[in-house]
Design an enzyme around this catalytic site. Structure first.
Site, PDB file in Angstrom:
ATOM      1  N   ASP A   1      47.093  42.305  33.566  1.00 45.36           N
ATOM      2  CA  ASP A   1      46.824  42.912  34.872  1.00 45.36           C
ATOM      3  C   ASP A   1      46.957  41.826  35.956  1.00 45.36           C
ATOM      4  O   ASP A   1      46.427  40.721  35.793  1.00 45.36           O
ATOM      5  CB  ASP A   1      45.382  43.470  34.824  1.00 45.36           C
ATOM      6  CG  ASP A   1      45.002  44.268  36.058  1.00 45.36           C
ATOM      7  OD1 ASP A   1      45.901  44.865  36.682  1.00 45.36           O
ATOM      8  OD2 ASP A   1      43.795  44.313  36.381  1.00 45.36           O
ATOM      9  N   HIS A   2      47.654  42.130  37.025  1.00 40.61           N
ATOM     10  CA  HIS A   2      47.824  41.187  38.152  1.00 40.61           C
ATOM     11  C   HIS A   2      48.286  39.796  37.707  1.00 40.61           C
ATOM     12  O   HIS A   2      47.643  38.794  38.041  1.00 40.61           O
ATOM     13  CB  HIS A   2      46.530  41.045  38.959  1.00 40.61           C
ATOM     14  CG  HIS A   2      46.131  42.312  39.662  1.00 40.61           C
ATOM     15  ND1 HIS A   2      46.797  42.786  40.766  1.00 40.61           N
ATOM     16  CD2 HIS A   2      45.151  43.216  39.396  1.00 40.61           C
ATOM     17  CE1 HIS A   2      46.235  43.929  41.164  1.00 40.61           C
ATOM     18  NE2 HIS A   2      45.246  44.219  40.338  1.00 40.61           N
TER      19      HIS A   2
ATOM     20  N   HIS B   1      40.140  47.128  45.562  1.00 38.51           N
ATOM     21  CA  HIS B   1      39.370  46.711  44.386  1.00 38.51           C
ATOM     22  C   HIS B   1      37.880  46.624  44.728  1.00 38.51           C
ATOM     23  O   HIS B   1      37.530  46.403  45.880  1.00 38.51           O
ATOM     24  CB  HIS B   1      39.857  45.336  43.902  1.00 38.51           C
ATOM     25  CG  HIS B   1      41.234  45.372  43.315  1.00 38.51           C
ATOM     26  ND1 HIS B   1      42.306  44.710  43.851  1.00 38.51           N
ATOM     27  CD2 HIS B   1      41.721  46.027  42.224  1.00 38.51           C
ATOM     28  CE1 HIS B   1      43.388  44.934  43.116  1.00 38.51           C
ATOM     29  NE2 HIS B   1      43.061  45.729  42.123  1.00 38.51           N
TER      30      HIS B   1
ATOM     31  N   GLY C   1      42.477  49.841  41.946  1.00 34.36           N
ATOM     32  CA  GLY C   1      41.272  50.067  42.739  1.00 34.36           C
ATOM     33  C   GLY C   1      40.797  51.495  42.627  1.00 34.36           C
ATOM     34  O   GLY C   1      40.386  52.113  43.601  1.00 34.36           O
ATOM     35  N   ALA C   2      40.841  52.029  41.394  1.00 38.32           N
ATOM     36  CA  ALA C   2      40.630  53.466  41.206  1.00 38.32           C
ATOM     37  C   ALA C   2      39.245  53.828  40.678  1.00 38.32           C
ATOM     38  O   ALA C   2      38.995  54.984  40.358  1.00 38.32           O
ATOM     39  CB  ALA C   2      41.696  54.010  40.254  1.00 38.32           C
TER      40      ALA C   2
ATOM     41  N   ASN D   1      43.748  52.234  36.898  1.00 41.33           N
ATOM     42  CA  ASN D   1      43.060  50.972  36.625  1.00 41.33           C
ATOM     43  C   ASN D   1      41.572  51.060  36.938  1.00 41.33           C
ATOM     44  O   ASN D   1      41.177  51.448  38.037  1.00 41.33           O
ATOM     45  CB  ASN D   1      43.683  49.857  37.468  1.00 41.33           C
ATOM     46  CG  ASN D   1      45.019  49.405  36.924  1.00 41.33           C
ATOM     47  OD1 ASN D   1      45.613  50.089  36.095  1.00 41.33           O
ATOM     48  ND2 ASN D   1      45.488  48.264  37.372  1.00 41.33           N
TER      49      ASN D   1
ATOM     50  N   ASP E   1      38.038  48.794  36.475  1.00 41.70           N
ATOM     51  CA  ASP E   1      37.297  47.586  36.118  1.00 41.70           C
ATOM     52  C   ASP E   1      35.862  47.687  36.642  1.00 41.70           C
ATOM     53  O   ASP E   1      34.888  47.592  35.884  1.00 41.70           O
ATOM     54  CB  ASP E   1      38.008  46.357  36.718  1.00 41.70           C
ATOM     55  CG  ASP E   1      37.412  45.045  36.232  1.00 41.70           C
ATOM     56  OD1 ASP E   1      36.386  45.088  35.540  1.00 41.70           O
ATOM     57  OD2 ASP E   1      37.955  43.979  36.553  1.00 41.70           O
TER      58      ASP E   1
HETATM   59  P1  13P Z   1      38.481  48.782  40.457  1.00 42.95           P
HETATM   60  O1  13P Z   1      37.877  47.583  41.135  1.00 42.95           O
HETATM   61  O2  13P Z   1      38.448  49.969  41.347  1.00 42.95           O
HETATM   62  O3  13P Z   1      37.890  49.050  39.125  1.00 42.95           O
HETATM   63  O4  13P Z   1      40.044  48.454  40.235  1.00 42.95           O
HETATM   64  C1  13P Z   1      40.448  47.714  39.115  1.00 42.95           C
HETATM   65  C2  13P Z   1      41.887  47.349  39.168  1.00 42.95           C
HETATM   66  O5  13P Z   1      42.674  47.807  39.984  1.00 42.95           O
HETATM   67  C3  13P Z   1      42.353  46.395  38.167  1.00 42.95           C
HETATM   68  O6  13P Z   1      43.693  46.060  38.342  1.00 42.95           O
HETATM   69  O1  G3H Z   2      42.065  43.759  39.784  1.00 43.85           O
HETATM   70  C1  G3H Z   2      41.304  43.718  38.842  1.00 43.85           C
HETATM   71  C2  G3H Z   2      39.930  43.284  38.860  1.00 43.85           C
HETATM   72  O2  G3H Z   2      39.001  44.196  39.294  1.00 43.85           O
HETATM   73  C3  G3H Z   2      39.710  41.888  39.400  1.00 43.85           C
HETATM   74  O3  G3H Z   2      39.413  41.209  38.267  1.00 43.85           O
HETATM   75  O4  G3H Z   2      37.994  39.251  38.842  1.00 43.85           O
HETATM   76  O5  G3H Z   2      39.169  39.452  36.649  1.00 43.85           O
HETATM   77  O6  G3H Z   2      40.493  38.989  38.717  1.00 43.85           O
HETATM   78  P1  G3H Z   2      39.267  39.617  38.146  1.00 43.85           P
HETATM   79 ZN    ZN Z   3      44.257  46.021  40.408  1.00 45.33          ZN
END
Ligand code: 13P
Ligand code: G3H
Ligand code: ZN
Length: 307
Positions: free
Chosen positions: A82-83, A180, A211-212, A253, A255
């Site tokens: 991711d990213h 996010h 950011g979902a 996504n 997190d």
């Molecule tokens: P959230 O912070 O909304 O969970 O988004 C996570 C995300 O986009 C991870 O790539």
């Molecule tokens: O984009 C995803 C996450 O919410 C940010 O995660 O703190 O592990 O980079 P990270």
């Molecule tokens: Zn993200």
């Protein structure tokens, strides 16, 4: 069965009109909570780690956990970077058996993003690894913000069409108004659905919503009851999420929702049982809390039974 490519799970999702949850993890209990939910719901699942997660836990541990989970799962499991901001991390992930990578040069000028993404696609596709990329900057659309200011950060649909055609990416993340974290909207939650429609019709590949997270009020309340100080939260409501899925979002996504459920549960366990210091007694319920959150998300995404 082993890990499968992102392309395989997302093309099926696009065809059948549901979305697959992409869940970030940094440790074993979170991963097990995610997997327990996916297995119970028989839903395909995307396990994902950021560069920050890799720095924290080590890519060897993270990849081994995901491979172990996938081996006996009997559902489709993807391991996704991711990213990925650096080419070195993307290459490292491919070498460690990740079946999908995000080349995220969305903060760079368009031409730079285009050429970095093209390069990654060329390499990744040789070894059947899928590639996700992004255009636009993730920031919330706020009620009070001037339209011009908000739109400057959102994806340009025409540019998205060209970008997808020229790079050959498998999945595309358009910025349509999410951000996010736990504070996504100041006023009424709103995503730019018309923009999403245009992106969908000009790209015609599976789309990703970053950011979902939904940021459920009851979980935030639980965390605050047991000592957290988290105020003014706002996530993507379930009905808006469902609309976005109807309009082409195939990977969602998540997190923040898992971070909140994980930490709220730890706080609750420690708060209720101040005498306890056996990690298993504290993290066992925490794993269950992550599982419950993921089951809830799978329900919203419509991916149950599609594993
Ligand atoms: P959230 O912070 O909304 O969970 O988004 C996570 C995300 O986009 C991870 O790539
Ligand atoms: O984009 C995803 C996450 O919410 C940010 O995660 O703190 O592990 O980079 P990270
Ligand atoms: Zn993200």
């Amino acid at each position: 069965m082993g890990l499968v490519s992102l392309n395989r799970v997302l093309l099926k999702a696009k065809e059948q009109g549901y979305a697959v949850g992409a869940f970030n993890f940094v440790n074993m209990e979170a991963l097990q909570g995610i997997m327990d939910a996916a297995l119970e719901a028989h839903a395909p699942v995307i396990l994902q780690t950021t560069e920050g997660a890799i720095e924290y836990a080590g890519i060897g541990y993270l990849a081994a956990l995901a491979k172990t989970a996938a081996e006996t799962a009997g559902i489709d499991v993807v391991l996704h970077l991711d990213h990925g901001k650096h080419l070195e991390t993307v290459m490292l992930a491919i070498r460690h058996g990740y079946t999908s990578v995000m080349m995220d040069a969305s903060d760079k000028p368009y031409e730079e993003n285009l050429s970095a993404t093209k390069g990654v696609v060329r390499i990744a596709h040789m070894v059947d690894v899928s590639v996700e990329a992004e255009l636009g900057q993730l920031q919330g659309i706020e009620d009070k913000v001037k339209v011009g200011e908000a739109e400057a950060t959102l994806v340009d649909p025409d540019q998205a069409g060209t970008f997808v055609r020229e790079t050959g990416v498998d999945a595309f993340a358009p910025a349509i108004g999410t951000s996010h974290g736990a504070f996504k909207f100041k006023g009424t939650p709103r995503l730019d659905m018309e923009r999403l429609d245009r992106v969908a019709s000009l790209t015609r590949i599976p789309l990703v919503l970053h950011g979902a997270s939904s940021v459920p009020a009851d979980i935030v309340k639980k965390a605050n009851t047991y000592g957290a100080a988290i105020k003014g939260t706002a996530g993507v409501p379930d009905d808006i999420m469902k609309q976005a899925i109807k309009r082409g979002i195939c990977k969602v996504n998540t997190d923040t929702d898992l971070r909140l459920s994980f930490t709220a549960s730890i706080r609750e366990e420690l708060g209720k049982h101040p005498e306890e210091f056996d990690l298993r007694k504290i993290l066992g319920p925490t794993r269950q809390a992550v599982k419950a959150m993921v089951l809830n998300r799978i329900e919203v995404f419509g991916s149950a039974g599609k594993g």
